[in-house]
Design an enzyme around this catalytic site. Structure first.
Site, short mmCIF file in Angstrom:
data_model
loop_
_atom_site.label_atom_id
_atom_site.label_comp_id
_atom_site.label_asym_id
_atom_site.label_seq_id
_atom_site.Cartn_x
_atom_site.Cartn_y
_atom_site.Cartn_z
N ASN A 10 57.78 39.19 36.17
CA ASN A 10 58.51 39.55 34.95
C ASN A 10 57.53 40.20 33.98
OD1 ASN A 10 60.04 39.73 32.65
ND2 ASN A 10 60.11 37.52 32.25
N LYS A 12 58.14 41.52 31.21
CA LYS A 12 58.60 41.37 29.81
C LYS A 12 58.50 42.72 29.08
CE LYS A 12 57.01 36.63 29.93
NZ LYS A 12 56.89 35.39 29.19
N HIS A 100 66.80 34.28 30.52
CA HIS A 100 65.39 33.94 30.27
C HIS A 100 65.29 33.22 28.93
CE1 HIS A 100 61.12 34.31 29.48
NE2 HIS A 100 60.96 34.51 30.77
N GLU A 102 63.32 33.43 26.58
CA GLU A 102 63.06 34.30 25.42
C GLU A 102 64.35 34.96 24.94
OE1 GLU A 102 59.86 36.50 27.23
OE2 GLU A 102 58.67 34.65 27.21
N GLU A 172 62.26 27.32 34.52
CA GLU A 172 61.16 27.73 33.66
C GLU A 172 61.11 26.83 32.42
OE1 GLU A 172 59.92 32.02 34.60
OE2 GLU A 172 61.33 32.06 32.95
N GLY A 178 54.02 31.17 29.16
CA GLY A 178 53.05 31.91 28.35
C GLY A 178 52.08 31.02 27.59
N SER A 218 53.51 29.93 33.51
CA SER A 218 52.04 29.99 33.67
C SER A 218 51.61 29.83 35.13
CB SER A 218 51.36 28.94 32.78
OG SER A 218 51.64 29.20 31.42
C1 PEP Z 1 58.20 34.22 32.43
O1 PEP Z 1 58.24 34.94 31.47
O2 PEP Z 1 59.19 34.17 33.17
C2 PEP Z 1 57.00 33.43 32.69
C3 PEP Z 1 57.06 32.47 33.56
O3 PEP Z 1 55.88 33.76 31.96
P1 PEP Z 1 54.39 33.21 32.19
O4 PEP Z 1 54.11 33.29 33.67
O5 PEP Z 1 53.52 34.13 31.40
O6 PEP Z 1 54.35 31.80 31.70
#
Ligand code: PEP
Length: 256
Positions: A10, A12, A100, A102, A172, A178, A218
């Site tokens: 992803n 983003k 997601h 976000e 997630e 992040g 992460s």
């Molecule tokens: C994501 O945005 O789906 C995600 C898992 O981000 P990160 O790997 O940076 O935590």
């Protein structure tokens, strides 16, 4: 049952058009075609980068799937700023992230919106990657399994078994996205197993067993192997680490 691992990056709101071409080319250069027998590799660039990224992979004949990060459920019309399923389809997307965290926290996306988006994608022949996951407050108050279960049930409301089988769920936890604070393999497994149990409640054990449940938060080349070794974790949705071709490629290698 053996489920094919899925590794999705992803991106983003990162990578301009030119930067996206460079990143896609770097991924393509490090990609081995026989990987596709054991793992599905997908990238999720910003809308405007979908076409150039597709062109890079097509030119190199790489079987890297293309996913959008969001979609609107109407097919066309007066919805300024939105992008529809037919638009994604024509540009070559087979996948699309929905829900997601976000989008939920920053843009007010509700469970009902997620459900409408998933349905529109499935009706158009695309596969939704449905994101669910709890905040730190919900984790700390101990209600996270019920919270995630409710998100899954809401996302799949009115979706039949055949369509559900084409869908992917990504767990997630918001506190891990992040932040560099990855869920432990045990924490991730517990919720991914609960998600599968929820899917079994909706569609039966056989369908749930065939569906892919990813972990995201992460994930990187250092922790991917342990997470992916868990019984109910069928792949990863990777944010930050997917922006470095070498890291993304290494995560795919850990999944082989
Ligand atoms: C994501 O945005 O789906 C995600 C898992 O981000 P990160 O790997 O940076 O935590």
């Amino acid at each position: 049952m053996a489920r094919k691992t899925l590794i999705a990056g992803n991106w983003k709101m990162n990578e301009t058009y030119g930067e996206a071409v460079v990143l896609a080319q770097e991924i393509s250069n490090g990609f081995y075609d026989d990987w596709v027998e054991t793992v599905d590799v997908v990238v999720c660039p910003p809308y405007i980068d979908l076409k150039p990224v597709k062109t890079v992979f097509e030119f190199d004949k790489r079987k890297v799937g293309l996913s959008a990060q969001n979609v609107y459920w109407e097919a066309s019309g007066a919805f300024t700023g939105e992008i529809s399923v037919p638009m994604l389809k024509e540009v070559g997307c087979a996948w699309c992230i929905v829900g997601h965290s976000e989008r939920r926290t920053l843009f007010g996306e509700t469970n009902e919106d997620v459900n409408k988006k998933a349905k529109a994608l499935l009706a158009g022949g695309l596969a939704p990657i449905v994101c669910v996951g709890e905040s730190l407050a919900v984790r700390d108050d101990g209600t996270y399994l019920a919270y995630v279960k409710a998100q899954v049930e809401a996302a799949f409301a009115g979706i039949d078994e055949a369509d559900a089988r084409r869908s992917v769920v990504a767990y997630e936890p918001i506190w891990a996205i992040g932040t560099g604070r990855t869920a432990t393999p045990e924490q991730a497994q517990e919720v991914c197993a609960a998600i599968r149990e929820t899917l079994a409640g909706l569609y039966g054990a056989e369908a749930a067993d065939a569906m892919r449940v990813l972990y995201g938060g992460s994930m990187n080349e250092g922790n991917a192997a342990l997470l992916l070794a868990e019984a109910d974790i069928d792949g990863g949705l990777i944010g930050g680490a997917s922006l470095k071709a070498a890291s993304f490629i290494q995560i795919v290698k850990e999944a082989l």
